[in-house]
Every structure is written in C-alpha cells, then in structure tokens.
Design an enzyme around this catalytic site. Structure first.
Site, short mmCIF file in Angstrom:
data_model
loop_
_atom_site.label_atom_id
_atom_site.label_comp_id
_atom_site.label_asym_id
_atom_site.label_seq_id
_atom_site.Cartn_x
_atom_site.Cartn_y
_atom_site.Cartn_z
N ASP A 1 -4.93 -3.01 -10.81
CA ASP A 1 -5.53 -3.86 -9.78
C ASP A 1 -5.06 -5.30 -9.94
O ASP A 1 -5.38 -5.95 -10.92
CB ASP A 1 -7.06 -3.80 -9.90
CG ASP A 1 -7.61 -2.45 -9.48
OD1 ASP A 1 -7.36 -2.03 -8.34
OD2 ASP A 1 -8.28 -1.80 -10.32
N ASP B 1 -10.97 4.68 -3.85
CA ASP B 1 -11.06 3.73 -4.97
C ASP B 1 -12.41 3.03 -4.90
O ASP B 1 -12.71 2.34 -3.92
CB ASP B 1 -9.91 2.72 -4.82
CG ASP B 1 -9.84 1.72 -5.95
OD1 ASP B 1 -10.60 1.85 -6.93
OD2 ASP B 1 -9.00 0.80 -5.85
N MET C 1 -4.55 -6.71 -4.28
CA MET C 1 -5.65 -7.34 -3.55
C MET C 1 -5.35 -8.83 -3.54
O MET C 1 -5.99 -9.64 -4.23
CB MET C 1 -6.99 -7.02 -4.22
CG MET C 1 -7.46 -5.59 -3.94
SD MET C 1 -8.65 -5.02 -5.15
CE MET C 1 -7.53 -4.52 -6.46
N HIS D 1 -2.18 -1.77 -7.03
CA HIS D 1 -3.08 -2.04 -5.91
C HIS D 1 -3.17 -3.55 -5.73
O HIS D 1 -3.83 -4.24 -6.52
CB HIS D 1 -4.46 -1.42 -6.23
CG HIS D 1 -5.49 -1.67 -5.18
ND1 HIS D 1 -6.83 -1.37 -5.36
CD2 HIS D 1 -5.40 -2.18 -3.92
CE1 HIS D 1 -7.51 -1.69 -4.28
NE2 HIS D 1 -6.67 -2.19 -3.39
N MET E 1 -5.41 -8.94 -8.52
CA MET E 1 -6.32 -9.77 -7.69
C MET E 1 -5.97 -11.24 -7.86
O MET E 1 -5.63 -11.67 -8.97
CB MET E 1 -7.77 -9.53 -8.14
CG MET E 1 -8.19 -8.07 -8.17
SD MET E 1 -9.95 -7.92 -8.50
CE MET E 1 -10.10 -6.14 -8.74
N MET F 1 -11.02 2.37 0.69
CA MET F 1 -11.87 1.75 -0.34
C MET F 1 -13.29 2.31 -0.22
O MET F 1 -13.85 2.35 0.87
CB MET F 1 -11.91 0.24 -0.19
CG MET F 1 -10.62 -0.51 -0.49
SD MET F 1 -9.98 -0.36 -2.17
CE MET F 1 -11.36 -0.88 -3.19
N SER G 1 -8.22 3.28 -13.43
CA SER G 1 -7.96 1.85 -13.20
C SER G 1 -8.14 1.09 -14.50
O SER G 1 -9.22 1.14 -15.11
CB SER G 1 -8.94 1.31 -12.16
OG SER G 1 -8.97 -0.10 -12.23
N HIS H 1 -3.59 3.15 -12.43
CA HIS H 1 -3.88 2.26 -11.30
C HIS H 1 -4.07 0.84 -11.83
O HIS H 1 -4.90 0.59 -12.69
CB HIS H 1 -5.16 2.77 -10.62
CG HIS H 1 -5.59 2.03 -9.40
ND1 HIS H 1 -5.13 2.33 -8.13
CD2 HIS H 1 -6.47 1.01 -9.25
CE1 HIS H 1 -5.72 1.52 -7.26
NE2 HIS H 1 -6.53 0.70 -7.90
C1 DX5 Z 1 -12.02 -2.59 -7.15
C2 DX5 Z 1 -10.74 -1.98 -7.69
C3 DX5 Z 1 -10.94 -0.67 -8.33
C4 DX5 Z 1 -11.86 -0.69 -9.53
C5 DX5 Z 1 -12.64 0.56 -9.47
O1 DX5 Z 1 -11.71 -3.61 -6.29
O2 DX5 Z 1 -9.79 -1.81 -6.67
O3 DX5 Z 1 -9.71 -0.05 -8.65
O4 DX5 Z 1 -11.22 -0.75 -10.76
O5 DX5 Z 1 -13.61 0.52 -10.45
P1 DX5 Z 1 -14.77 1.58 -10.54
O6 DX5 Z 1 -14.12 2.93 -10.67
O7 DX5 Z 1 -15.54 1.16 -11.73
O8 DX5 Z 1 -15.54 1.47 -9.25
ZN ZN Z 2 -8.03 -0.55 -7.11
#
Ligand code: DX5
Ligand code: ZN
Length: 222
Positions: free
Chosen positions: A34, A174, A67, A65, A36, A136, A9, A32
């Site tokens: 993210d 994840d 969110m 991903h 948000m 998750m 990620s 990956h």
């Molecule tokens: C959290 C994200 C993850 C995050 C994971 O909401 O969806 O993808 O980057 O980070 P680590 O591996 O540090 O938990």
């Molecule tokens: Zn993620």
C-alpha cells in the site's frame, strides 16, 4: 475452477523487520504493498525505493496499490521498480486507459480501483483494458477497519458483467477481509483477497492465509 488468490498487505507488517515478515507469508499468492501519499488518503507509507527493495527480496509477485494523487505521473516508476501489478484509483487518475496501456507496454498488469462511494459501472466501457478491478471494502487509508458488506452488490454486478462478456478480469477486494468475511466476498465473486491485519495480526500468518483461502475457495461463485 477459479483459484482464489491471497495477497497479504504489509501495511500491518513490522516495517523494521520487513524481510522477516515477507518470509512469514511465503504461502501467499501475491504481496500487497500500500503506497499512500498523505494527499489522496490521510496516511503516509512508503515509496518507490522501498518497493524496489521489496521486489528484490521477495519471491512473491508484488501487487502495488497506489493511493496517491497523480498516478498518471508516478505509476510507471513502480512498474520500473519491479511490480507485478500496479493499481490506481478512479478518483485520482486522469487517463486510465492511457495509463493501463503504458503499464502493459512495460510488461506490468494494470488494475483500476473504486472506493466505496464510487460506482463500478463506468469501468464497464473500458473493462478490457484492465487485468484486475479492485473494489475497496473499506475507505482507503488505514488497516484494521470494519468490512463493508454493502460493497458486495457491486462485486456481484462486476462479476456478472465479466462472465457475460467472457473476460478473465480478476476482482480484488481490499479491507476487512479475514477468515470470517472471506466467504462473503468469494460468494459475491471476488477472486483476489487482500488481508492485512487478519494475516499479520494472527499468531501464525501462514495459517491465517490458508484459512482465508480455504474459506473463500469453498464459497466462490462465478
Ligand atoms: C487500506 C489498504 C489495505 C489495508 C487492509 O487502505 O488499502 O490494503 O492494508 O487492511 P485490513 O486487511 O486490516 O483491512
Ligand atoms: Zn490496499
């Protein structure tokens, strides 16, 4: 034999040196990303123009991903930007089947995600619609949180259902995945492992990817 896939990620990468940090994970299977929106989760990251540039710059398939609120409206924009797969959340999507089919029509894989307090069983009725289910293993929003081992029973129930029905749906996990937790998720039946801080926080990100993959591969049980 199922091959485990590792998806670093970039949430834990250096956003001012993204191209450099994408090159540092060339031995990964996916990247990956993210997204948000400050509403579905408290954090805010990046949007479609940056995803588009990431897709242009990296040779890896881009696993987006989302969110965000209203993925029904926005997910197709990320497909257009060049994503390989787009993940949207049970807690945000109004018409998951319609959205999955729309993404498939655009040539993009569709993935459905559940947060730690959400059950996976409601997805069983529509499992064939998805290429991957994301379980998750932290509350979404931030990198570097502690791995929730209590999600493993959910991963196992999902793996057993996929096996029973002879599907090839992937299971992604994840949150808090590292060389020390990789065997736990693989043993429960997950085959796509996202890791942010464990990869980008390591001195050698490529080595961390190999360690996570090796530890998971050795423990995987379908
Ligand atoms: C959290 C994200 C993850 C995050 C994971 O909401 O969806 O993808 O980057 O980070 P680590 O591996 O540090 O938990
Ligand atoms: Zn993620």
């Amino acid at each position: 034999m199922t091959s485990i896939q590792i998806a670093p990620s970039i949430l834990s990468a250096d956003f001012c040196n993204l191209e450099r940090d994408l090159k540092a994970i060339a031995n990964a299977d996916l990247v990956h990303v993210d997204v948000m929106d400050h509403h579905f989760v408290p954090n805010l990251t990046l949007g479609e123009p940056i995803v588009k540039r990431i897709c242009e710059v990296t040779d890896l398939p881009v696993d987006v991903h989302l969110m965000i609120e209203d993925p029904d409206r926005w997910a197709p924009e990320f497909a257009k930007a060049g994503a390989y797969s787009v993940t949207f959340h049970m807690g945000a999507t109004h018409a998951p089947v319609r959205l999955a089919r729309q993404l498939h029509d655009m040539g993009v894989r569709a993935c459905f995600a559940v947060r730690p307090a959400e059950p996976v069983e409601p997805i069983f009725d529509i499992l064939e619609e998805f290429d991957m289910i994301l379980v998750m293993t932290v509350e979404p929003g931030f990198g570097g949180q502690k791995f929730l081992g209590n999600q493993m029973a959910k991963v196992r129930r999902l793996r057993d259902e996929i096996t029973r029905r002879g599907l090839d749906t992937k299971i992604q996990v994840d949150g808090g995945v590292s060389p020390t937790t990789a065997h736990i998720v693989a043993e429960a039946g997950a085959d796509v492992l996202v890791a942010g801080s464990a990869v980008y926080g390591a001195e050698d990100p490529a080595k961390a990817i190999d360690q996570i993959r090796d530890n998971a591969q050795a423990a995987y049980k379908d």
